[in-house]
Write a protein that holds these residues in place. Structure first.
Motif: not given
Length: 333
Positions: A317-333
């Motif tokens: 769960a935390f791993f998936v959340e971590f991957i999701g947060s990294k993707r969001r950071e990439i999209y925001e940039k």
């Protein structure tokens, strides 16, 4: 100057770094958000464990403790010490190799085998043997193989000890019978013969005294010869009497010392052939079995699977959340 001092003070001010803090609320929110991942992971692990626990063939266990035979031996100073038929450590090593308790060369499809051989703590003459099999009956059958082997080996040693002691008893018994039935009667017969000889010589001595008294009146030479004969008879009587005393002392020694000593040795040998002086290798108590299989341990497997699945689910769960947060950071940039 004052400005320089103030600048220096500003330079010396400590710089505080912001530390990362774990926000428990955010963690809880992540767990709630990814609860299905945790639930599904836990259920999958639990289902696998459930399938394993209820499809694996049950393993039953039979266990027995063997007491190694021993002999109590008397040392030169009179103290007793134990001598076992086998050294427990050496016997364990031999059986471990013979029955492959480590399982290095065991066939994967083999279901009946000797699982372990242990020496109980603080004991020197015991072995605990454990066998595993698909049923209690089969486990007992497998367990009896090393037990029968040990007992057969030690029985030969036990019988050799008994045979040696019986040979010693027979030898002492023959010696005792010889003393009672031959030596003592023969000595008593000899004493009787000597007493008879003394009685004859005493009669001869009495008759000779009368002759000496009469010969002294007729001829001094005859009286001197008769006196010499009387002296010889007296010496013979004294010698025979001394021999009788010697034979009587011999009988006394045989009856009061030799016979009791031999009898005591026989009794000691007979006692040494029985417990606790001589004990055969045996199973202590009985062979123990359980009414339920020892493997697989279903409850333990399911509890461990539940905990493992839960931990693994939270990690995913935390791993998936971590991957999701990294993707969001990439999209925001």
């Amino acid at each position: 100057m004052e400005k320089n001092r103030s600048n220096r003070k500003d330079e010396l001010k400590p710089v505080y770094l912001e530390e990362d803090e774990i926000d428990l609320w955010e963690l809880w929110q992540t767990v709630k958000k990814r609860k299905y991942i945790i639930l599904i992971t836990t259920l999958i692990i639990f289902a696998i464990a459930l399938l394993y626990a209820f499809t694996r063939k049950p393993v039953y266990e039979a266990k027995a403790t063997i007491q190694i035979g021993k002999q109590l031996i008397k040392s030169n100073d009179g103290t007793l010490y134990e001598k076992y038929f086998d050294d427990a450590k050496s016997l364990k090593h031999m059986l471990d190799v013979e029955y492959d308790t480590a399982g290095k060369y065991r066939n994967k499809n083999q279901t009946s085998y000797i699982d372990s051989i242990d020496i109980p703590r603080k004991t020197g003459g015991f072995l605990t043997i454990t066998a595993d099999a698909p049923s209690n009956k089969e486990a007992i059958k497998i367990l009896k193989k090393p037990i029968d082997e040990i007992i057969a080996k030690h029985k030969a040693y036990f019988d050799s000890i008994i045979e040696i002691k019986r040979h010693e008893i027979d030898k002492l018994s023959k010696q005792l019978n010889s003393i009672k039935n031959n030596e003592i009667p023969a000595t008593k017969k000899k004493i009787k013969e000597l007493k008879s000889d003394i009685s004859k010589k005493e009669k001869m001595l009495a008759n000779m005294k009368n002759r000496v008294s009469r010969a002294a009146e007729q001829s001094p030479a005859l009286a001197a010869m008769a006196a010499m004969q009387m002296a010889n008879l007296q010496n013979d009587i004294a010698r025979l009497s001394k021999e009788i005393i010697g034979y009587q002392l011999k009988i006394t020694e045989l009856e009061s010392i030799t016979i009791p000593e031999i009898s005591a040795k026989i009794d000691e040998l007979k006692a040494s052939m029985k417990p606790p002086y001589l004990e055969m290798t045996q199973v202590v108590g009985k062979i123990y079995t359980l009414n339920y299989p020892v493997k697989p341990k279903k409850k333990l497997i399911l509890v461990v699977a539940l905990v493992t699945g839960l931990i693994l689910g939270i990690f995913l769960a935390f791993f998936v959340e971590f991957i999701g947060s990294k993707r969001r950071e990439i999209y925001e940039k």
